[in-house]
Design a protein around this motif. Structure first.
Motif, PDB file in Angstrom:
ATOM      1  N   HIS A 158      -1.724   2.325   6.776  1.00 52.08           N
ATOM      2  CA  HIS A 158      -3.047   2.294   6.139  1.00 52.08           C
ATOM      3  C   HIS A 158      -4.018   1.329   6.816  1.00 52.08           C
ATOM      4  O   HIS A 158      -5.210   1.619   6.911  1.00 52.08           O
ATOM      5  CB  HIS A 158      -2.909   1.952   4.660  1.00 52.08           C
ATOM      6  CG  HIS A 158      -2.207   3.002   3.858  1.00 52.08           C
ATOM      7  ND1 HIS A 158      -2.691   4.289   3.725  1.00 52.08           N
ATOM      8  CD2 HIS A 158      -1.045   2.981   3.155  1.00 52.08           C
ATOM      9  CE1 HIS A 158      -1.869   4.998   2.972  1.00 52.08           C
ATOM     10  NE2 HIS A 158      -0.861   4.229   2.625  1.00 52.08           N
ATOM     11  N   ARG A 187       1.498  -1.290   5.334  1.00 51.57           N
ATOM     12  CA  ARG A 187       0.427  -1.902   6.134  1.00 51.57           C
ATOM     13  C   ARG A 187       0.190  -1.147   7.442  1.00 51.57           C
ATOM     14  O   ARG A 187      -0.958  -0.987   7.887  1.00 51.57           O
ATOM     15  CB  ARG A 187       0.729  -3.369   6.429  1.00 51.57           C
ATOM     16  CG  ARG A 187       1.971  -3.634   7.265  1.00 51.57           C
ATOM     17  CD  ARG A 187       2.132  -5.137   7.516  1.00 51.57           C
ATOM     18  NE  ARG A 187       3.438  -5.495   8.039  1.00 51.57           N
ATOM     19  CZ  ARG A 187       3.720  -5.592   9.338  1.00 51.57           C
ATOM     20  NH1 ARG A 187       2.798  -5.340  10.230  1.00 51.57           N
ATOM     21  NH2 ARG A 187       4.939  -5.950   9.714  1.00 51.57           N
ATOM     22  N   PHE A 206       0.861  -1.169   0.000  1.00 50.09           N
ATOM     23  CA  PHE A 206       0.000   0.000   0.000  1.00 50.09           C
ATOM     24  C   PHE A 206       0.906   1.230   0.000  1.00 50.09           C
ATOM     25  O   PHE A 206       1.845   1.322   0.789  1.00 50.09           O
ATOM     26  CB  PHE A 206      -0.920  -0.018   1.217  1.00 50.09           C
ATOM     27  CG  PHE A 206      -1.790  -1.255   1.264  1.00 50.09           C
ATOM     28  CD1 PHE A 206      -2.773  -1.458   0.312  1.00 50.09           C
ATOM     29  CD2 PHE A 206      -1.601  -2.225   2.232  1.00 50.09           C
ATOM     30  CE1 PHE A 206      -3.564  -2.598   0.325  1.00 50.09           C
ATOM     31  CE2 PHE A 206      -2.383  -3.359   2.261  1.00 50.09           C
ATOM     32  CZ  PHE A 206      -3.376  -3.557   1.312  1.00 50.09           C
ATOM     33  N   LEU A 211      -6.223   5.733   0.814  1.00 53.91           N
ATOM     34  CA  LEU A 211      -6.577   4.398   1.293  1.00 53.91           C
ATOM     35  C   LEU A 211      -7.196   4.442   2.690  1.00 53.91           C
ATOM     36  O   LEU A 211      -6.820   5.270   3.523  1.00 53.91           O
ATOM     37  CB  LEU A 211      -5.341   3.494   1.327  1.00 53.91           C
ATOM     38  CG  LEU A 211      -4.751   3.126  -0.025  1.00 53.91           C
ATOM     39  CD1 LEU A 211      -3.417   2.417   0.170  1.00 53.91           C
ATOM     40  CD2 LEU A 211      -5.704   2.241  -0.824  1.00 53.91           C
ATOM     41  N   CYS A 256      -8.142  -1.430   2.039  1.00 50.64           N
ATOM     42  CA  CYS A 256      -7.005  -2.349   2.038  1.00 50.64           C
ATOM     43  C   CYS A 256      -7.465  -3.792   2.249  1.00 50.64           C
ATOM     44  O   CYS A 256      -6.971  -4.714   1.580  1.00 50.64           O
ATOM     45  CB  CYS A 256      -6.010  -1.960   3.124  1.00 50.64           C
ATOM     46  SG  CYS A 256      -5.208  -0.371   2.860  1.00 50.64           S
TER      47      CYS A 256
END
Length: 360
Positions: free
Chosen positions: A287, A284, A242, A257, A262
């Motif tokens: 987000h 990770r 991401f 995001l 996600c």
């Protein structure tokens, strides 16, 4: 005629059943998941069923060692190492093999199964391949069982074969975004160049690793297009990144995001890659935030520690998160991919040169 039971089957349940048969979602099905037509927890539960079937409760740990940072001639818009980047990252030339081995040793002792040796640049020269060969030897000298993944950019003739001969297990080269969007993300190489490198790696006997970066303005249709393109390459592992919006890069202002977005992307990738290592990768922490443990019910692999140019959450916190979520770290002696992906190639023992008839 559709039975009453069939008519009551939800889309997440349908996708789980298809994935257990290793069937991909249709475009319409995948778009429905991404578009929010189904409740998030129903989608995660369906994906978790697939993940559990093929990978149990194991989480494979990987770590990145950035062998050479910054000063890259490519202009990938998402990357803090890109040509023209104003991001204040660490910049250095090749670290020695002994330093790589020291970083690997700490990671392996923390439970890491795969060490990823990464270097910025368009692709390696012959001297660079030699440097990686020496680093592989140094890492495996202390930990012969560890998997080594190289990520060095675009490969040319013979380079993948050299890496395989040196003891590399895998080669990582993400497609990152779909073919239709690629020229808007990078102008110094093409989507086809990336596909070619993944195929070169696989042809040389290296386990192909190729994934994506999301949060760069892609639509639901773009995400599905990329999943289809990746599935055609048949990778053994698919990292899902991401976007980390670094100041000083063209995408530094993109913060679009959400944790739900996600998770829906991860679920779609689990449905497209039911028996493949889906790796929760960069971005990770920022987000997914507090929903990271939920993502472990979709991804069976994560990076432990820091990324190329950004810091991850402390490894001890990751290990605690894995345990708290009811998962266990996959051991070095355990097989990652399910057995069905290991018995597809049979060495010929019949026909010409043998005393058994050919299979014809």
């Amino acid at each position: 005629m559709i039975s009453k039971a069939e008519s009551m089957t939800t889309l997440p349940e349908t996708l789980a059943e298809k994935a257990l048969r290793r069937e991909a979602p249709t475009r319409t099905e995948a778009m429905a998941v991404l578009g929010g037509a189904e409740e998030l927890l129903d989608v995660v539960a369906a994906g978790a069923r697939v993940r559990r079937h093929f990978f149990g409760h194991r989480v494979k740990l990987n770590t990145i060692i950035n062998m050479k940072s910054g000063l890259c001639p490519e202009d990938c818009s998402y990357c803090s190492q890109r040509l023209g980047s104003r991001t204040e990252i660490l910049k250095y030339s090749w670290i020695p093999p002994e330093e790589a081995a020291e970083h690997a040793d700490r990671a392996v002792r923390a439970g890491v199964k795969r060490v990823c040796l990464v270097a910025s640049g368009r692709g390696p020269g012959d001297r660079d391949i030699t440097r990686i060969e020496n680093a592989i030897a140094a890492v495996k000298g202390a930990h012969p069982q560890v998997e080594i993944c190289a990520c060095l950019g675009l490969l040319t003739d013979g380079q993948a074969e050299r890496l395989a001969a040196a003891g590399a297990h895998a080669y990582s080269h993400n497609l990152n975004t779909g073919e239709e969007r690629y020229a808007g993300i990078c102008s110094t190489h093409t989507f086809t160049d990336r596909v070619d490198t993944v195929r070169r790696a696989g042809a040389a006997g290296l386990s192909p690793c190729s994934g994506a970066i999301f949060g760069m303005g892609e639509s639901d249709a773009d995400i599905v297009d990329l999943a289809v393109a990746l599935r055609e390459l048949d990778p053994d592992s698919v990292p899902v990144n991401f976007l980390i919006p670094f100041d000083g890069t063209p995408l530094g202002n993109r913060w679009e995001l959400t944790p739900e977005r996600c998770l829906r992307i991860l679920a779609v990738f689990r449905f497209f890659f039911p028996d493949v290592e889906v790796r929760l990768a960069g971005g990770r922490e920022i987000h997914l935030r507090s929903l990271q443990p939920l993502a472990l019910h979709l991804a069976n692999s994560i990076f432990l520690g820091d990324y190329l140019t950004s810091e991850g959450q402390p490894g001890a916190d990751d290990l605690r998160m894995i345990a708290d979520a009811g998962f266990v770290v996959e051991g070095a002696d355990e097989q990652t991919l399910p057995a069905a992906r290991h018995d597809l190639v049979a060495i010929r023992r019949r026909g010409a040169g043998s005393d058994k008839p050919a299979n014809a």
